[in-house]
Structures are given as structure tokens and as C-alpha cells.
Design a protein around this motif. Structure first.
Motif, PDB file in Angstrom:
ATOM      1  N   ASP A 101      16.260 -88.909  32.619  1.00  0.00           N
ATOM      2  CA  ASP A 101      15.417 -88.166  33.564  1.00  0.00           C
ATOM      3  C   ASP A 101      13.962 -88.647  33.440  1.00  0.00           C
ATOM      4  O   ASP A 101      13.592 -89.354  32.489  1.00  0.00           O
ATOM      5  N   ALA A 102      13.155 -88.242  34.410  1.00  0.00           N
ATOM      6  CA  ALA A 102      11.695 -88.368  34.363  1.00  0.00           C
ATOM      7  C   ALA A 102      11.233 -89.796  33.997  1.00  0.00           C
ATOM      8  O   ALA A 102      11.645 -90.752  34.646  1.00  0.00           O
ATOM      9  N   ASP A 103      10.386 -89.933  32.957  1.00  0.00           N
ATOM     10  CA  ASP A 103       9.868 -91.258  32.606  1.00  0.00           C
ATOM     11  C   ASP A 103      10.997 -92.226  32.258  1.00  0.00           C
ATOM     12  O   ASP A 103      10.860 -93.438  32.448  1.00  0.00           O
ATOM     13  N   GLY A 104      12.098 -91.709  31.770  1.00  0.00           N
ATOM     14  CA  GLY A 104      13.250 -92.562  31.469  1.00  0.00           C
ATOM     15  C   GLY A 104      13.761 -93.255  32.729  1.00  0.00           C
ATOM     16  O   GLY A 104      14.202 -94.405  32.686  1.00  0.00           O
ATOM     17  N   LEU A 105      13.675 -92.571  33.869  1.00  0.00           N
ATOM     18  CA  LEU A 105      14.126 -93.160  35.131  1.00  0.00           C
ATOM     19  C   LEU A 105      13.201 -94.295  35.546  1.00  0.00           C
ATOM     20  O   LEU A 105      13.629 -95.311  36.090  1.00  0.00           O
ATOM     21  N   TYR A 106      11.920 -94.087  35.270  1.00  0.00           N
ATOM     22  CA  TYR A 106      10.935 -95.128  35.577  1.00  0.00           C
ATOM     23  C   TYR A 106      11.311 -96.409  34.823  1.00  0.00           C
ATOM     24  O   TYR A 106      11.261 -97.507  35.366  1.00  0.00           O
ATOM     25  N   GLN A 107      11.716 -96.236  33.563  1.00  0.00           N
ATOM     26  CA  GLN A 107      12.056 -97.399  32.742  1.00  0.00           C
ATOM     27  C   GLN A 107      13.373 -98.041  33.183  1.00  0.00           C
ATOM     28  O   GLN A 107      13.532 -99.256  33.097  1.00  0.00           O
ATOM     29  N   VAL A 108      14.294 -97.216  33.636  1.00  0.00           N
ATOM     30  CA  VAL A 108      15.637 -97.714  33.930  1.00  0.00           C
ATOM     31  C   VAL A 108      15.664 -98.685  35.116  1.00  0.00           C
ATOM     32  O   VAL A 108      16.535 -99.531  35.227  1.00  0.00           O
TER      33      VAL A 108
END
Ligand SMILES: NC(=O)C1=CN([C@@H]2O[C@H](COP(=O)(O)OP(=O)(O)OC[C@H]3O[C@@H](n4cnc5c(N)ncnc54)[C@H](OP(=O)(O)O)[C@@H]3O)[C@@H](O)[C@H]2O)[C@@H](O)CC1
Ligand SMILES: [K+]
Length: 504
Positions: free
Chosen positions: A350-357
Motif C-alpha cells: 500500500d501507499a509508498d510501497g505502491l510508489y516503489q512497486v
């Protein structure tokens, strides 16, 4: 409850006619009578009801509806707004039955007379155009819709508000602005899109006798309270904390400890057996003061943000949620890459993790353990590389394309949240209200979803139940005690117990 495109509706209809032998005129009679019954629930006995009747089968429904309401003693004027020669087939048959019942049929010949009739109506019923809408509205429907939308009376649409496309992807249209729409047989896709939804008003679906055997195999449905009650895991009398899963939540930072704190608390309130928080050492005191029931894995940090990699410590968990408040620095990207490559348990991002993914989609595709991505529209647009407006014009198609091609469960959050499986099955959750439009509610949802992932046999059921519980809790709270303005993410967490009492 099914959600269909126009073509799927026609296919279902045709199968019912050909394989079950139900004639089209019978379906039209059922549709019109059911629509009339629904109209009765929305009007007063003394209301002057004006029914606008178009050329196709939607108009045919209008003839049946007008006759039914007249039979029942309502004040109805039926206006045929297209020339006689346009009406054919089942609609013509029902026009003849209407006329044979000795009820007057008014025709749009004098615009002034028609305008005066519209202005003196208490209720306008739109049976001009349904799923057969093709291109921008033509005259006279375009002008009628414009005039109808100017009236202050109640507007009711049959099946679809005239002009509104049934399918996604069409943005250039003029539509009848309904206060209520009586949907025939199955919900059309446009009832869930942000650019078409407002035209529908309140939605009521009527059943018209189409055999369910021939329906669209349930690959796109609305997830409802009954589904939640049927599938939400029960807590066995002899269960212990290990029976309900060990969840790990990775994220947070010194300056953003709240996101991970609410995720952890929501996971615990949603039944997770054990929850561990992996976060920057300096964030632990503030997180632990809010969520005393969690355990902690301190991570190395730089400027208050996680830098450490400890994937081997994470293998012991049954499910992991990552990304809330984790930040966007390059070390986080490395951690995400490691999690995808080495961690062999279900992973929610979710959240910043999605940005990284976004940069790691190839790793996502080859991973064998399930991945759940929970973007809001802006995050989803970033993931797809398309403008947000384009993605939200066709969210069903974009979600399906993305989930199937990358092999993920996708939870596209919004007023109508679309949950898509890697196989392309789609479910929609419409629970919740504007009280949830506030920071932290997404983190609460991630915690609930992690708990559902740990406890549910079916991932899809678990994700849909989590979304439903989240939204319903907001509804329960704003109905009982809170305002939509004042509702906080932490209130939702405190309300979860009440929701589980209702739905478990
Ligand atoms: N499916 C079911 O199970 C059942 C469905 N039923 C009902 O049938 C409906 C579908 O009926 P349908 O196929 O006849 O299409 P419908 O919406 O009436 O429109 C066709 C007419 O509109 C016209 N038209 C088109 N575009 C236009 C435009 N832009 N601007 C102006 N005009 C335009 C078009 O004109 P044409 O293009 O041919 O000149 C044609 O005359 C469905 O919504 C439901 O209500 C029930 O009765 C029973 C069971
Ligand atoms: K209509």
C-alpha cells in the motif's frame, strides 16, 4: 448481484428468449410492471406522473408502466416523444395493448404544449432510452433531456437515465439527471463510475424473471452484506492466537508513525492472532503507546526512515503488509525488491510501497505467493502510467488488465471499490461514505485486509469482506453517533468490534 455491460445484458436476454423460451414481450411486461411497482414506492397518490416514451424497448417498458399505473388509479400522462413509424416489435405490441386499454396517448407535436405538460408534472418518468443508447443524444431526445433536467420535480429513470452510456469509457454525453433509477434485471457498469454514477440518483434493481441459469457466470458482482455474513470466518470455540495468523506490518518512520500504528491496531481489531510491527527504532515508542498489543521488530534507520533489510526475520509470518508511511527513498526500493524476491508469504502493498512497486513489476509477475495491491485512483494511475482521468473512465477494464497481466489481486479504492483477482474476477464494494475521505483511513483498510488475508480461505472473499467491513463501520458510526465531518481513522478502528458483531 450481477454487474453487466450492455452486450452482456443483451446476451442474457437472448439466452432467456432462445433457450428458456421466454418471449421478449413477456420480459417487457414483467419489466414494465416491476418498474411501475417501484415507481409506486416513490410517489404520492395525487402526484401528476408524466411518462416519456421513446422508440426502442425502453419505450416499450414505458407503455407497460404507464398502463399499469393507470390501471392502479394514478394520474398518468403518457407522452410518445418519437414518430409512430419508429416504434416496432415488442414495443409496438405494448403500445397497441396500451391503446386498446382506452388510455389516451399524447404525442410530441407541439413543443409549447409539451413544455407546459412537463412543467406541471410532479414526477417525470424517463422511458426514452436504455441500453440501446448509441452516440450522443439526437433530437428531440437531447432537447427533452435538457428541459427535463431544468424541472424541479422528481425524476425517475427506467433501466438507465436517457443518454447515459451503459458501459465504461464513454465520457462525452448528455444525460437525464435522475433522482431514482429503476434498473431492469442487472446493474449496468455505469452505475459504478464516477462520471456516470451521479446521473442515476438512488438505484433500485427489479427482478423480471430472467432465468439465473443463463446469467453472466457471476464474474462481475456487487459484494453485499449477505455475502459477508456467508463468508466471514467464524472464531472457533477452541481457537488460540496462533489459529488466526501472525501478521507483520512493515513501514512507518519517525515523522510518520501514525499510519503504521493505525494499520496494526486495525489488524488486531479485525481478528489477527498476532501482529508485529517492523519500523524505524525511533518510531517504536510512539507506535507502541497506541497499540500495546503488538510486538516490534526494530529496523535500522537514516533520518528517521527505515534502511535495514531483515527479510530472513520476516519469513516466520503468515502474511505481510508493507508501505504505509515507509517513505520513498532508494533504500526502501531495495527492501521492496528483496521482499518480492525472497519473502514467500502473501504480501499486501500500500501507499509508498505502491510508489516503489512501479519499478518492480517484473519481480511482481514472477512471484509465486499472492500479492495484493491497494491503490487509490492516483496511485493506480501512477502504476499504469496513464492519466488518472483515463483510468477512472474505464476502471473495470484497467483493473482487469493490470491484475491479470501482473498476476496480482488489485483493490482499486474509491466510492465504488473494485476488487479484481489475478484471474480477472471482479467484485465491487459500495459501502462507506464521505466520512472516510480523510488521512489514515487507507492505513486502517490495509490493517483490516491483512487480518482478512490471514484468516480467510478465499483471498477474494477476504479482501471483499475487509473492504465491506471498513465502509460499513463508517456508515454505522455516522448513523449512530459521529458526523462525516468529524469521523477519524481511529474512530473506524474503535467501531470495528460493532461491525464484526453484526456481520460475523
Ligand atoms: N435486456 C432485457 O432483458 C430487457 C430489456 N428491456 C428494455 O429494453 C431496453 C433496451 O432496448 P433497445 O435495445 O430497444 O434499446 P433502447 O435503449 O430502447 O434504445 C433504442 C432506441 O433508441 C434510439 N437511439 C439510440 N441511440 C440514440 C441517441 N443517441 N439519440 C436518440 N435516439 C437514440 C434508437 O434509434 P435508432 O438508432 O434505431 O434510430 C432506438 O429507437 C433496456 O434498456 C430495457 O429498458 C425490457 O423491455 C425487457 C427485458
Ligand atoms: K431510460
Amino acid at each position: 448481484m450481477e454487474i453487466v455491460t450492455a452486450q452482456e445484458m443483451y446476451d442474457w436476454d437472448q439466452l432467456a428468449i432462445q433457450s428458456a423460451g421466454i418471449e421478449g414481450k413477456v420480459l417487457m411486461e414483467s419489466a414494465g410492471r416491476e418498474a411501475a411497482r417501484a415507481v409506486e414506492g416513490k410517489v404520492e397518490r395525487h402526484d401528476r406522473i408524466l411518462v416519456l416514451i421513446g422508440a426502442g424497448n425502453n419505450g416499450g417498458d414505458g407503455f407497460v408502466l404507464a398502463r399499469t399505473l393507470l390501471n392502479r388509479g394514478y394520474h398518468v400522462q403518457a407522452w410518445q416523444v418519437v414518430p409512430d413509424e419508429k416504434i416496432s416489435g415488442d414495443a409496438l405490441l405494448h403500445k397497441e395493448i396500451y391503446s386498446a386499454s382506452n388510455y389516451p396517448l399524447l404525442k410530441l407535436e407541439d413543443w409549447e404544449e409539451f413544455t407546459a405538460a412537463m412543467q406541471s408534472a410532479d414526477v417525470l418518468v424517463d422511458a426514452m432510452l436504455g441500453i440501446g443508447a448509441n452516440g450522443p443524444l439526437r433530437s428531440p431526445l437531447k432537447e427533452i433531456v435538457e428541459l427535463a433536467n431544468q424541472q424541479s420535480c422528481c425524476r425517475i429513470a427506467v433501466d438507465l437515465p436517457t443518454g447515459v452510456p451503459a458501459d465504461e469509457g464513454v465520457v462525452d454525453f448528455d444525460g437525464f439527471r435522475a433522482d431514482h433509477t429503476i434498473v431492469i434485471a442487472a446493474l449496468k457498469m455505469s452505475a459504478f463510475l464516477q462520471h456516470t454514477r451521479p446521473y442515476y440518483g438512488e438505484v433500485e434493481v427489479v427482478e423480471i424473471g430472467l432465468p439465473v441459469k443463463y446469467k453472466n457466470k457471476g464474474r462481475r458482482v456487487v459484494w453485499q452484506a449477505d455475502d459477508v455474513k456467508r463468508t466471514l470466518p467464524k472464531r472457533g470455540a477452541d481457537s488460540h492466537k496462533g489459529s488466526h495468523g501472525r501478521g507483520l506490518i512493515i513501514g512507518g518512520s519517525y515523522s510518520m508513525p501514525g499510519s503504521i500504528a493505525v494499520s496494526a491496531k486495525a489488524a488486531l481489531r479485525s481478528g489477527a492472532g498476532l501482529v508485529t510491527v517492523a519500523t524505524a527504532k525511533s518510531a517504536i515508542p510512539s507506535v507502541s503507546s497506541y497499540v500495546q498489543e503488538a510486538t516490534f521488530l526494530p529496523m535500522n534507520e537514516k533520518d528517521g526512515a527505515i534502511t535495514g533489510h531483515a527479510v530472513e526475520d520476516f519469513q516466520q509470518f503468515d502474511g505481510v503488509a508493507v508501505g504505509m508511511g515507509i517513505g520513498r527513498n532508494s533504500e526502501v526500493q531495495e527492501l521492496m525488491s528483496e521482499l518480492l524476491a525472497e519473502l514467500n508469504v502473501p504480501l499486501l502493498i500500500d501507499a509508498d510501497g505502491l510508489y516503489q512497486v512501479k519499478e518492480l513489476l517484473e519481480d511482481v509477475e514472477v512471484r509465486s505467493a499472492p500479492i495484493v495491491l491497494t491503490p487509490h485512483p492516483g496511485e493506480f494511475a501512477h502504476l499504469t502510467g496513464e492519466p488518472i482521468s483515463k483510468v477512472m473512465q474505464s476502471p473495470f477494464a484497467y483493473s482487469k488488465e493490470f491484475a491479470c497481466s501482473h498476476g496480482v489481486y488489485l483493490v482499486l479504492k474509491g466510492p465504488a471499490t473494485i476488487i479484481t483477482s489475478p484471474e480477472g474476477d471482479q467484485r465491487v464494494d459500495v459501502s462507506g461514505n464521505a466520512g472516510l475521505a480523510k488521512g489514515g483511513t487507507g492505513d486502517v483498510l490495509s490493517g483490516i485486509l491483512l487480518a482478512m488475508m490471514l484468516q480467510s480461505e478465499s483471498f477474494m472473499d477476504g479482501l471483499c469482506n475487509g473492504c465491506f467491513i471498513h465502509g460499513s463501520t463508517a456508515e454505522l458510526l455516522t448513523e449512530a453517533s459521529h458526523s462525516k465531518t468529524g469521523l477519524l481513522a481511529t474512530d473506524v478502528i474503535e467501531g470495528l468490534s460493532q461491525s464484526f458483531r453484526i456481520f460475523s
